[in-house]
Scaffold this motif. Structure first.
Motif, mmCIF file in Angstrom:
data_model
loop_
_atom_site.group_PDB
_atom_site.id
_atom_site.type_symbol
_atom_site.label_atom_id
_atom_site.label_comp_id
_atom_site.label_asym_id
_atom_site.label_seq_id
_atom_site.Cartn_x
_atom_site.Cartn_y
_atom_site.Cartn_z
ATOM 1 N N ALA A 9 94.227 -61.358 -4.380
ATOM 2 C CA ALA A 9 93.314 -60.268 -4.691
ATOM 3 C C ALA A 9 93.943 -59.311 -5.713
ATOM 4 N N HIS A 10 95.211 -59.029 -5.453
ATOM 5 C CA HIS A 10 95.879 -58.129 -6.403
ATOM 6 C C HIS A 10 96.007 -58.761 -7.781
ATOM 7 N N ALA A 65 94.316 -61.173 -8.948
ATOM 8 C CA ALA A 65 92.994 -61.370 -9.543
ATOM 9 C C ALA A 65 92.518 -60.082 -10.224
ATOM 10 N N HIS A 66 92.728 -59.001 -9.507
ATOM 11 C CA HIS A 66 92.273 -57.726 -10.084
ATOM 12 C C HIS A 66 93.002 -57.422 -11.382
ATOM 13 N N ARG A 106 91.784 -60.003 -13.855
ATOM 14 C CA ARG A 106 90.357 -60.050 -14.174
ATOM 15 C C ARG A 106 89.958 -59.015 -15.250
ATOM 16 N N GLU A 136 88.151 -67.278 -15.404
ATOM 17 C CA GLU A 136 87.327 -66.439 -14.521
ATOM 18 C C GLU A 136 86.804 -67.227 -13.322
ATOM 19 N N MET A 187 89.379 -66.114 -5.167
ATOM 20 C CA MET A 187 88.987 -64.910 -4.449
ATOM 21 C C MET A 187 88.037 -65.214 -3.309
ATOM 22 N N ASP A 188 87.117 -66.095 -3.570
ATOM 23 C CA ASP A 188 86.148 -66.475 -2.529
ATOM 24 C C ASP A 188 86.878 -67.073 -1.331
ATOM 25 N N SER A 224 88.866 -64.430 0.506
ATOM 26 C CA SER A 224 88.202 -63.310 1.159
ATOM 27 C C SER A 224 87.755 -63.704 2.568
ATOM 28 N N PRO A 225 87.961 -62.845 3.517
ATOM 29 C CA PRO A 225 87.534 -63.166 4.884
ATOM 30 C C PRO A 225 86.012 -63.073 5.032
#
Lengths: 140, 910
Positions: free
Chosen positions: B701-702, B704-705, B708, B745, B752-753, B756-757
């Protein structure tokens, strides 16, 4: 509404969108894309500016990045909703993980950033239409 | 007459006096009277023989009065008291009375006084003739009583004239007394000899001995009555045991009296003879029958048996003074003899008893015992000895031991050398657990040989059959070994094999066949786990021939390797027997292994079913019980050898079964523990996997952010160039940037999907058909570009499902995209939707290149991909989403033959 009516211009007819984005490259790109879509785009670079802007000159819609230095997106969102609850706020972020939780926030929409900005454009269209409609209703 | 003449003058009459042929008192008194007639004035002379009892008793003296009657002296009276005589006897001095008529008759008139008065005597001279100093010193004396009808006949001078003769008279009387004693003793000796001879014949019964003795005493002495009363010291009573004579009160033999009373009591207590020659004047005499006045004298003598008075000999007489010294002497001797005979009898009897007791003790001892003389010949052998060495008792005495016991035992097992050792040193020697015969494998003896201290030495041989002890110890050792082996084994199946090996192996219990069932408590089911044993005699022969093992350990090694089992065919496979709780409880209550022959006799159908497993004549059923819980049961038989299973085998099997059950309980507990541990480990692994994924998710997540934002900017600007620039080269280059950015992307999005919970799935009732058609709209352009035709086949009555529409779209979108990519040359993508049971099935099928089986297995793993450019997460996400819908997804594909994904989702509840 007298003053506004006196200042009627083609610019004034366009919906005004406030884009809150700390990264300048991203901010300019969003402005470019949205202006091409026919919106009047105002750019601010942090939360405090955004709140001041909303207080002084309320826009039709706010596109808000979450992760920003200083006052972060979530705090800004809450403040905006407090000040002008009727303005739709679209959260525009690189984090897809927060999407599940955004409903608990008072945002109208949660859009993950993508280079084609299709999701953003669609969300804006959707919410502006609704708010314009409600405004019409209000005026009616 | 000269002095000499005077002195010599009496010599003649003395000579006459002494020239007696008849030594009776009567004859002597006759002569003495004649001798004194001219020397002392007298009208008559009486003689009184005074005797003092030789034993304690009453009276102090007995007087026997002799007087002339019908031409000769006769004993006329016996009496014990006389005032005239008593004084004379006491003082030992002569006395005379001038005129008897002047005296009143004394109140206790004696026979002496009465006799004189009857004769009209007035003058009386009484002179004692004593051998010693006085009457009391002698056991006897004679008193002369002169009388005359005229008064004043006697004085000192008359006495002096008489005194000259007194020593001569004393001598004469002494001679008579001695003579008579001698005679009596001779007679008595004969009587004593006869009686004791008769008594000895009744040596072993004191009762009969006494009877015979009293009979003879009474007969020979002619007493009124003779009796023996035995003393019961505990009861302090005298009990009449024998009597002879005429005493009427003794006619029935149940007279009992206390030892505290009477003459008999006195004698019993004091242990001294007692005579009452005049019972009426005796302080001890008690007449238990007061109207009886028959008895006048009584003599009682103690009969000593050892140191104790065992009985009292009682002799009664109708006459006063019946017991003369000689009689008392004789009877005293006799009483002593009787006591000795009784004692001897008892001793002999005791000896006999002791001997008999010894014999019985020896016979009842568990050991074989023999007594050997110095030449090692058998003097005595008890019954165990006879039985152990199978001896003929009639031909055993004085046979050498070496001929009686097996020569193997005597020479080779060391008995002979034991004798040699004992010839040198005193004491005992021992041989332990020796064999009787070389071929006798099972029997063992402990032999102990003791040398006596006698000279020459004799020997005591004690042989104990210790076979059962040796067997027991061996069994214990075996059991211990088995138990150790079983305890070492924690694997249930291996343990079952070992248990059956123990039961069937030759060095184990050696039963022909055995099967073990484990009890499933939940299912109430006995499930066969293992069985060992041949099914026929031929097979048994073949197998047993081939088993090369001797020692149990070898069997165990083999059982652990699990090859014995392959050698031995199993006669039943995986039988299952259902049981009720009651039957199981009954089996637990029986606890011990038991034999079943007749199945019909058993009330439990479980036992009948177990019995029915075998066609042997009997089976042994061994419940395996640990801590009161039935774990299983072993059924074993001797189908082939048909050898009976005896009580001892059952007992040992019982001990074994409890050990086996314990080991089995351990193994089962271990298995449960192992399963629990495994589960725990798996849970831990899963947890750490999830943790790993969660960390990856956060990192992703980090990352990716951070990625992204610039990526979006890059892509965005490139797109702007493409849209706005007129420089064709720039546009073409911008398009490359845009494409690569978009790919990045996409990967980002998938990561990410996946990361993600799924915390907030929005489930709705959804029509799968509609959902699929929406996806088709999205992919339509891409499909057309790839020359892929899309077909949707939906069953008309398709039920809705509960689903998160967005997620579910993602599923079909992923699958569709993969399908299109799998058909580079174009093809058909088919969505097939239909209900099946409670589920809705969605198939996504392509006609593409297919997936090889190896890849199929890993297809849903995260980060696994067959594509050059892919995150490897698409199908992993797909699977996760489906599983969050409580559905399943599977793939079916063959290389070149297309791929079909099948999704099954539960239909929505109405």
């Amino acid at each position: 509404m007298k003053g506004e009516g006196a200042m009627t211009t083609p610019e004034a007819n366009k919906p005004r969108i406030l884009v809150v984005e700390d990264e300048e490259a991203m901010a300019l790109l969003i402005q470019d894309v949205l202006e091409e879509e026919g919106y009047q785009v105002e750019l601010v670079y942090d939360g405090d500016e955004a709140i001041r802007f909303v207080q002084e000159n309320p826009p039709d819609l706010v596109v808000l990045d979450i992760n920003m230095p200083g006052r972060d997106g979530v705090e800004t969102l809450n403040r905006i909703v407090e000040l002008r609850g009727s303005i739709p706020v679209i959260l525009h972020t690189a984090y897809s993980a927060y999407k599940d939780n955004f409903m608990t926030w008072s945002a109208a929409e949660y859009v993950v950033k993508s280079s084609d900005f299709e999701n953003l454009k669609q969300a804006i269209r959707q919410h502006l239409g609704r708010s314009q409609q409600s405004q019409v209703d209000h005026h009616g | 007459m000269t002095d000499v003449e005077q002195v010599l003058e009496p010599a003649q009459p003395i000579r006459e006096l002494l020239a007696l042929e008849d030594w009776s008192w009567e004859a002597v008194f006759d002569r003495v009277e004649r001798f004194l007639q001219d020397r002392v004035p007298m009208e008559g002379l009486v003689f009184v023989v005074v005797s003092r009892p030789a034993v304690s008793g009453t009276p102090a003296r007995i007087y026997r009065l002799f007087a002339r009657q019908e031409g000769g002296y006769r004993p006329l009276y016996l009496f014990s008291r006389c005032p005239f005589l008593d004084g004379v006897a006491d003082t030992c001095a002569a006395r005379w009375w001038g005129d008897l008529s002047q005296f009143e008759p004394v109140s206790i008139a004696s026979e002496f006084e009465r006799y004189l008065r009857e004769r009209g005597a007035r003058s009386v001279l009484v002179v004692p003739v004593v051998h010693g100093a006085k009457v009391g010193d002698e056991s006897f004396a004679v008193v002369l009583g002169f009388y005359h009808s005229q008064g004043g006949q006697y004085n000192e001078e008359a006495l002096r004239r008489l005194e000259v003769w007194l020593p001569v008279l004393a001598l004469v009387f002494q001679l008579v007394h001695l003579h008579q004693s001698y005679q009596l003793r001779r007679i008595h000796t004969g009587i004593i000899r006869d009686i004791s001879t008769a008594a000895i014949a009744e040596l072993f019964s004191s009762g009969r001995l006494y009877e015979r003795a009293v009979e003879l005493i009474q007969e020979r002495f002619q007493f009124y009555d003779v009796a023996v009363l035995e003393v019961d010291w505990e009861a302090r009573q005298l009990r009449l045991v024998a009597h002879a004579g005429r005493y009427p009160y003794y006619q029935n033999l149940d007279y009992v009296q206390s030892v505290e009373m009477g003459i008999l009591g006195l004698v019993a207590r004091e242990g001294q003879p007692y005579v009452a020659n005049d019972v009426q004047n005796d302080p001890y005499y008690i007449n238990p029958f007061p109207h009886d006045l028959q008895v006048r004298s009584e003599l009682a003598l103690p009969i000593f048996v050892g140191q104790q008075v065992a009985a009292v000999l009682e002799i009664q007489s109708e006459t006063v003074g019946a017991f003369a010294d000689a009689d008392v002497d004789a009877l005293e001797v006799l009483a002593r003899l009787l006591g000795q005979i009784v004692r001897t009898g008892r001793s002999i009897q005791e000896l006999r008893h002791f001997e008999e007791f010894n014999r019985q003790v020896l016979d009842t001892m568990p050991a074989a015992i023999a007594h050997l003389d110095s030449s090692q010949r058998i003097v005595y052998a008890n019954s165990q000895f006879l039985a152990l060495f199978r001896c003929d008792p009639s031909n055993l005495l004085f046979r050498p031991l070496s001929e009686v016991v097996p020569s193997y035992l005597f020479y080779e097992q060391g008995l002979q050398s034991l004798f040699e050792q004992l010839a040198q040193v005193r004491g005992c020697g021992m041989l332990t657990e020796v064999k009787i015969e070389p071929s006798d494998l099972s029997r063992r003896l402990d032999v102990r040989l003791c040398r006596t201290d006698t000279e020459p030495p004799e020997y005591i041989l004690i042989v104990q059959d210790v076979t059962s002890r040796v067997l027991q110890i061996n069994q214990m050792r075996k059991l211990h070994r088995l138990a150790m082996e079983l305890q070492r084994t924690l694997d249930v199946d291996a343990l079952c094999r070992l248990i059956l090996t123990s039961v069937t192996a030759g060095p184990g219990f050696g039963l022909n066949r055995a099967v073990i069932f484990l009890y499933d408590e939940q299912e109430k089911l006995f499930v066969e786990r293992h069985a060992v044993g041949p099914s026929s005699a031929q097979e048994a022969y073949d197998i047993w021939q081939r088993i090369p093992f001797q020692r149990l350990e070898e069997y165990f090694e083999e059982a652990r390797r699990d090859t014995v089992q392959s050698d031995v065919s199993i006669y039943r496979r995986y039988t299952q027997i259902r049981a009720t709780d009651g039957e199981v409880r009954a089996l637990v209550a029986r606890r011990q292994p038991f034999l079943v022959r007749d199945a019909e006799a058993e009330s439990s159908s479980l036992v009948r079913a177990l019995r029915a497993l075998s066609t042997a004549e009997e089976v042994v059923i061994m419940p395996l019980i640990a801590r009161n819980r039935l774990l299983g049961v072993i059924v074993a038989d001797n189908l082939i050898t048909r050898q009976a299973i005896d009580a001892q085998m059952l007992e040992t099997l019982s001990a074994f079964a409890s050990q086996a059950a314990l080991a089995l309980a351990n193994a089962l507990a271990y298995r449960e523990l192992e399963a629990a541990y495994k589960e725990l480990q798996e849970a831990r692994d899963r947890l750490s996997q999830q943790e790993k994924l969660a960390i990856i998710g956060q990192m992703a997540a980090h990352v990716a952010h951070e990625i992204r934002n610039p990526l979006v900017a890059i892509g965005g600007y490139a797109r702007r160039i493409c849209q706005t620039s007129r420089d064709e080269t720039a546009v073409r280059r911008a398009e490359v940037i845009l494409r690569e950015a978009e790919r990045l992307e996409l990967i980002l999005k998938e990561v990410m999907d996946f990361a993600s919970p799924f915390t907030s799935m929005r489930f709705q009732t959804v029509s799968l058909e509609q959902l699929v058609r929406e996806v088709c709209d999205v992919i339509l352009v891409a499909a057309q570009e790839a020359n892929v035709q899309i077909v949707v086949e939906a069953a008309p009555d398709l039920p809705p499902v509960r689903a998160d529409a967005d997620r579910m779209k993602q599923v079909f979108h992923n699958l569709a995209k993969n399908a299109i990519e799998a058909m580079p040359e174009g093809g058909t993508l088919t969505f097939r939707l239909y209900p099946e049971g409670g589920q809705v099935v969605a198939e996504v099928e392509d006609t593409g290149v297919g997936i090889d089986p190896e890849s199929q297995k890993r297809l849903f793993e995260p980060f696994f991909t067959t594509k050059r450019h892919g995150s490897g997460l698409g199908l992993a996400i797909t699977k996760r989403i489906v599983e969050h819908h409580e559905g399943t997804i599977e793939v079916c594909s063959k290389p070149g033959g297309g791929t079909k994904f099948t999704i099954r989702l539960p239909r929505a509840q109405e």
